[in-house]
Write an enzyme that holds these catalytic residues in place. Structure first.
Site, PDB file in Angstrom:
ATOM      1  N   HIS A 267       0.848  -1.200   0.000  1.00 33.14           N
ATOM      2  CA  HIS A 267       0.000   0.000   0.000  1.00 33.14           C
ATOM      3  C   HIS A 267       0.882   1.248   0.000  1.00 33.14           C
ATOM      4  O   HIS A 267       1.852   1.311   0.751  1.00 33.14           O
ATOM      5  CB  HIS A 267      -0.834   0.064   1.293  1.00 33.14           C
ATOM      6  CG  HIS A 267      -2.139  -0.649   1.200  1.00 33.14           C
ATOM      7  ND1 HIS A 267      -3.297  -0.152   1.734  1.00 33.14           N
ATOM      8  CD2 HIS A 267      -2.460  -1.820   0.630  1.00 33.14           C
ATOM      9  CE1 HIS A 267      -4.284  -1.003   1.494  1.00 33.14           C
ATOM     10  NE2 HIS A 267      -3.803  -2.021   0.847  1.00 33.14           N
TER      11      HIS A 267
ATOM     12  N   TYR B 271      -9.511   6.976   6.477  1.00 34.03           N
ATOM     13  CA  TYR B 271      -9.695   7.675   7.754  1.00 34.03           C
ATOM     14  C   TYR B 271     -10.855   8.649   7.571  1.00 34.03           C
ATOM     15  O   TYR B 271     -10.795   9.523   6.698  1.00 34.03           O
ATOM     16  CB  TYR B 271      -8.452   8.474   8.125  1.00 34.03           C
ATOM     17  CG  TYR B 271      -7.202   7.637   8.345  1.00 34.03           C
ATOM     18  CD1 TYR B 271      -7.056   6.854   9.485  1.00 34.03           C
ATOM     19  CD2 TYR B 271      -6.153   7.657   7.422  1.00 34.03           C
ATOM     20  CE1 TYR B 271      -5.903   6.092   9.697  1.00 34.03           C
ATOM     21  CE2 TYR B 271      -5.002   6.906   7.632  1.00 34.03           C
ATOM     22  CZ  TYR B 271      -4.887   6.131   8.764  1.00 34.03           C
ATOM     23  OH  TYR B 271      -3.752   5.384   8.973  1.00 34.03           O
TER      24      TYR B 271
ATOM     25  N   PRO C 160      -2.892   2.687  18.843  1.00 37.56           N
ATOM     26  CA  PRO C 160      -2.850   2.175  17.456  1.00 37.56           C
ATOM     27  C   PRO C 160      -3.123   3.235  16.387  1.00 37.56           C
ATOM     28  O   PRO C 160      -3.244   2.888  15.212  1.00 37.56           O
ATOM     29  CB  PRO C 160      -3.941   1.095  17.457  1.00 37.56           C
ATOM     30  CG  PRO C 160      -4.854   1.431  18.571  1.00 37.56           C
ATOM     31  CD  PRO C 160      -4.060   2.192  19.594  1.00 37.56           C
TER      32      PRO C 160
ATOM     33  N   LYS D  73       1.896   1.637  14.697  1.00 37.37           N
ATOM     34  CA  LYS D  73       3.349   1.524  14.899  1.00 37.37           C
ATOM     35  C   LYS D  73       3.769   0.370  15.817  1.00 37.37           C
ATOM     36  O   LYS D  73       4.947   0.022  15.864  1.00 37.37           O
ATOM     37  CB  LYS D  73       3.887   2.823  15.545  1.00 37.37           C
ATOM     38  CG  LYS D  73       3.721   4.073  14.708  1.00 37.37           C
ATOM     39  CD  LYS D  73       4.691   4.105  13.562  1.00 37.37           C
ATOM     40  CE  LYS D  73       4.663   5.425  12.821  1.00 37.37           C
ATOM     41  NZ  LYS D  73       5.288   5.313  11.502  1.00 37.37           N
TER      42      LYS D  73
ATOM     43  N   TYR E 298       4.730   8.494   8.739  1.00 37.72           N
ATOM     44  CA  TYR E 298       3.715   7.440   8.651  1.00 37.72           C
ATOM     45  C   TYR E 298       4.371   6.107   8.309  1.00 37.72           C
ATOM     46  O   TYR E 298       3.986   5.057   8.796  1.00 37.72           O
ATOM     47  CB  TYR E 298       2.717   7.840   7.564  1.00 37.72           C
ATOM     48  CG  TYR E 298       1.456   7.019   7.451  1.00 37.72           C
ATOM     49  CD1 TYR E 298       0.610   6.840   8.542  1.00 37.72           C
ATOM     50  CD2 TYR E 298       1.076   6.453   6.227  1.00 37.72           C
ATOM     51  CE1 TYR E 298      -0.575   6.109   8.412  1.00 37.72           C
ATOM     52  CE2 TYR E 298      -0.102   5.730   6.096  1.00 37.72           C
ATOM     53  CZ  TYR E 298      -0.909   5.563   7.198  1.00 37.72           C
ATOM     54  OH  TYR E 298      -2.087   4.852   7.062  1.00 37.72           O
TER      55      TYR E 298
HETATM   56  C1  LIG Z   1      -6.695  -3.649  17.438  1.00 39.97           C
HETATM   57  C2  LIG Z   1      -5.207  -3.457  17.273  1.00 39.97           C
HETATM   58  C3  LIG Z   1      -4.696  -3.114  16.021  1.00 39.97           C
HETATM   59  C4  LIG Z   1      -3.334  -2.911  15.847  1.00 39.97           C
HETATM   60  N1  LIG Z   1      -2.844  -2.568  14.594  1.00 39.97           N
HETATM   61  C5  LIG Z   1      -1.511  -2.396  14.411  1.00 39.97           C
HETATM   62  C6  LIG Z   1      -0.959  -2.143  13.093  1.00 39.97           C
HETATM   63  O1  LIG Z   1      -1.666  -2.069  12.072  1.00 39.97           O
HETATM   64  N2  LIG Z   1       0.403  -1.999  12.983  1.00 39.97           N
HETATM   65  C7  LIG Z   1       1.229  -2.132  14.072  1.00 39.97           C
HETATM   66  O2  LIG Z   1       2.457  -1.992  13.918  1.00 39.97           O
HETATM   67  N3  LIG Z   1       0.739  -2.395  15.316  1.00 39.97           N
HETATM   68  C8  LIG Z   1      -0.605  -2.559  15.522  1.00 39.97           C
HETATM   69  N4  LIG Z   1      -1.087  -2.896  16.761  1.00 39.97           N
HETATM   70  C9  LIG Z   1      -0.154  -3.108  17.872  1.00 39.97           C
HETATM   71  C10 LIG Z   1       0.511  -4.494  17.828  1.00 39.97           C
HETATM   72  O3  LIG Z   1      -0.452  -5.500  17.652  1.00 39.97           O
HETATM   73  C11 LIG Z   1       1.317  -4.718  19.105  1.00 39.97           C
HETATM   74  O4  LIG Z   1       2.148  -3.611  19.312  1.00 39.97           O
HETATM   75  C12 LIG Z   1       2.167  -5.999  19.008  1.00 39.97           C
HETATM   76  O5  LIG Z   1       1.361  -7.160  19.142  1.00 39.97           O
HETATM   77  C13 LIG Z   1       3.239  -6.024  20.100  1.00 39.97           C
HETATM   78  O6  LIG Z   1       3.953  -7.230  20.028  1.00 39.97           O
HETATM   79  P1  LIG Z   1       4.638  -7.837  21.327  1.00 39.97           P
HETATM   80  O7  LIG Z   1       5.310  -9.078  20.883  1.00 39.97           O
HETATM   81  O8  LIG Z   1       5.418  -6.802  22.024  1.00 39.97           O
HETATM   82  O9  LIG Z   1       3.429  -8.177  22.331  1.00 39.97           O
HETATM   83  P2  LIG Z   1       2.201  -9.158  22.156  1.00 39.97           P
HETATM   84  O10 LIG Z   1       1.793  -9.304  20.747  1.00 39.97           O
HETATM   85  O11 LIG Z   1       1.190  -8.689  23.147  1.00 39.97           O
HETATM   86  O12 LIG Z   1       2.763 -10.564  22.626  1.00 39.97           O
HETATM   87  C14 LIG Z   1       3.055 -10.859  23.976  1.00 39.97           C
HETATM   88  C15 LIG Z   1       2.963 -12.359  24.187  1.00 39.97           C
HETATM   89  O13 LIG Z   1       3.374 -12.647  25.531  1.00 39.97           O
HETATM   90  C16 LIG Z   1       2.505 -13.608  26.099  1.00 39.97           C
HETATM   91  N5  LIG Z   1       2.554 -13.460  27.556  1.00 39.97           N
HETATM   92  C17 LIG Z   1       2.067 -12.423  28.286  1.00 39.97           C
HETATM   93  N6  LIG Z   1       2.311 -12.624  29.590  1.00 39.97           N
HETATM   94  C18 LIG Z   1       2.977 -13.802  29.682  1.00 39.97           C
HETATM   95  C19 LIG Z   1       3.495 -14.535  30.763  1.00 39.97           C
HETATM   96  N7  LIG Z   1       3.374 -14.106  32.028  1.00 39.97           N
HETATM   97  N8  LIG Z   1       4.123 -15.715  30.534  1.00 39.97           N
HETATM   98  C20 LIG Z   1       4.247 -16.185  29.253  1.00 39.97           C
HETATM   99  N9  LIG Z   1       3.761 -15.522  28.184  1.00 39.97           N
HETATM  100  C21 LIG Z   1       3.144 -14.345  28.392  1.00 39.97           C
HETATM  101  C22 LIG Z   1       1.150 -13.280  25.473  1.00 39.97           C
HETATM  102  O14 LIG Z   1       0.273 -14.405  25.531  1.00 39.97           O
HETATM  103  C23 LIG Z   1       1.539 -12.898  24.051  1.00 39.97           C
HETATM  104  O15 LIG Z   1       1.533 -14.020  23.191  1.00 39.97           O
HETATM  105  C24 LIG Z   1      -2.454  -3.081  16.965  1.00 39.97           C
HETATM  106  C25 LIG Z   1      -2.964  -3.436  18.218  1.00 39.97           C
HETATM  107  C26 LIG Z   1      -4.321  -3.625  18.377  1.00 39.97           C
HETATM  108  C27 LIG Z   1      -4.864  -4.003  19.738  1.00 39.97           C
END
Ligand SMILES: Cc1cc2nc3c(=O)[nH]c(=O)nc-3n(C[C@H](O)[C@H](O)[C@H](O)COP(=O)(O)OP(=O)(O)OC[C@H]3O[C@@H](n4cnc5c(N)ncnc54)[C@H](O)[C@@H]3O)c2cc1C
Length: 394
Positions: A75, A204, A296, A300, A391
């Site tokens: 995109h 948007y 969100p 990012k 962006y």
């Molecule tokens: C609706 C929505 C839309 C989004 N859209 C975008 C987008 O378009 N682009 C973008 O860049 N970001 C987007 N984001 C943000 C993005 O999804 C998150 O920033 C991303 O998932 C972060 O990754 P992470 O690995 O840090 O954490 P997470 O994906 O939260 O992963 C953490 C993992 O740790 C595990 N965990 C937690 N506690 C424990 C524990 N005590 N013991 C063992 N395991 C544990 C969880 O089960 C999970 O699997 C969006 C978020 C939401 C909610």
């Protein structure tokens, strides 16, 4: 009782933990990932969809992009709608913007798990980490993770990649690390529908009833967002109410209908952001949402998670393979300026998308500024370049 020590114990199999695990294995560093949920739940969790060019480069460099290059969609434009009409912003055209790759987060997670296992990595699903020993953030000689109902797992380092409510963050803050935070005061109903995208681009919509967003996910699934009152429950939103509100705010009477489909998922997201003043200390280092949550509004979060996993893998390699801790000492300085720049833009986007409600003088003033910002984005090349750079950058 502790199991044998590994190089790095990674808590969490989200994008941050899985990219880190893959990059560590690439560098010959042994690690184990502890994930509290089962594999099907982790692989089915739909969240992000927009990958910045930097994220795609990191994944490609490390042999992790086959799925997204085969099935992701590029995109380079987004669309803005309001009561003053619509315009498309071609951020790919600006010399400062790069394309996004649209690829659902759960598919990326699936690819990362498959590749991690193929490289010989170990993931323990259903292993909930209860605590990282408090001294890990101090002078401890090892990192120790307590697992609910199981033996402790120890590593030379612990990587907290367990999201913003995780135990890694809790251990650091208990040790004195402070947090900077903001509640944007806005909530979104995030809806996933079984219908093809209705627009060529991200959409948007600014509306007096609140923001609405349209984001492609796949040829058969689209994500929509509706700004909703804080405290609303997903159950308050019937399918009828969702489609009516989307049609109103996306002005379908003027611009054409949306493609309907069954609502697959609905959840309320309160837009909040925070950043830990330092993403690690001693034996405990954080990446992704654990180190900072970003609202969100500019998509990012997953991109910052990939960036931090890349930087942390390099720093841990220095410490473990070469006995050189300077990378870890510099990890905060490497991450934080880029993290804060993403937050600054995300905050700017939030101001663009959400006008204040109400008819008081201040609310009217806020909404007028929102429209002035939109008009500037429509007409000013300088403003469009600012948008394109921020962006798509990370
Ligand atoms: C609706 C929505 C839309 C989004 N859209 C975008 C987008 O378009 N682009 C973008 O860049 N970001 C987007 N984001 C943000 C993005 O999804 C998150 O920033 C991303 O998932 C972060 O990754 P992470 O690995 O840090 O954490 P997470 O994906 O939260 O992963 C953490 C993992 O740790 C595990 N965990 C937690 N506690 C424990 C524990 N005590 N013991 C063992 N395991 C544990 C969880 O089960 C999970 O699997 C969006 C978020 C939401 C909610």
């Amino acid at each position: 009782m502790a199991t044998a020590q590994v190089g790095v114990v990674i808590v969490g199999a989200g994008p941050a933990g899985l990219v880190l695990g893959n990059l560590l294995l690439d560098r010959g560093i042994d690690c184990v990932i502890l994930e509290r949920r089962d594999r099907a739940a982790v692989e089915g969790r739909a969240r992000a969809g927009f990958l910045a060019a930097h994220s795609v480069r990191v994944l490609t460099e490390h042999g992790l992009s086959a799925g997204l290059l085969a099935r992701g969609k590029t995109h380079t434009t987004c669309l803005f709608r309001s009561d003053r009409g619509e315009f498309t912003l071609d951020y790919g055209k600006s010399g400062l913007g790069e394309p996004h790759t649209v690829y659902p987060q759960q598919e990326l997670v699936r690819d990362l798990i498959a590749e991690y296992l193929r490289r010989g990595g170990e993931i323990r699903f259903g292993a909930e980490a209860e605590e990282v020993a408090g001294e890990a953030a101090g002078e401890a000689a090892e990192g120790r993770v307590r697992v609910r109902g199981g033996a402790d797992v120890t590593g030379r380092y612990v990587a907290g990649c367990d999201g913003h409510r995780g135990i890694g963050r809790a251990a650091l803050t208990a040790h004195g690390t402070r947090t900077a935070r903001r509640d944007h005061g806005v909530s979104w109903l995030a809806v996933l529908v079984a219908a093809p995208p209705s627009l060529e681009a991200v959409g948007y919509a600014l509306h007096e009833r609140g923001f609405a967003g349209h984001m492609a996910r796949t040829a058969a699934v689209t994500r929509y967002y509706l700004q909703c009152p804080r405290g609303t429950a997903p159950a308050d939103w019937s399918e009828d109410r969702i489609w009516t509100e989307l049609a109103t705010r996306l002005r379908t009477a003027e611009f054409g209908p949306l493609r309907h489909g069954a609502v697959l998922e609905k959840a309320v997201v309160d837009l909040r952001s925070d950043v830990l003043e330092s993403p690690g200390a001693g034996r405990l280092w954080l990446a992704g949402d654990a180190a900072g949550l970003i609202s969100p509004s500019a998509a990012k979060g997953a991109n910052l998670a990939i960036l931090q996993a890349e930087l942390l893998a390099r720093a841990l390699e220095g410490a473990l393979a070469h006995g050189d801790g300077t990378g870890l000492a510099r990890y905060a300085a490497d991450c934080l300026p880029r993290v804060w720049r993403a937050h600054e833009f995300s905050h700017w986007m939030s101001g663009l998308l959400h006008g204040p409600a109400g008819e008081e003088d201040e609310a009217r003033y806020g909404r007028a500024l929102q429209y002035a910002r939109l008009e500037s984005l429509r007409t000013s090349r300088t403003h469009q370049d600012f948008f394109a750079e921020n962006y798509t950058g990370i």
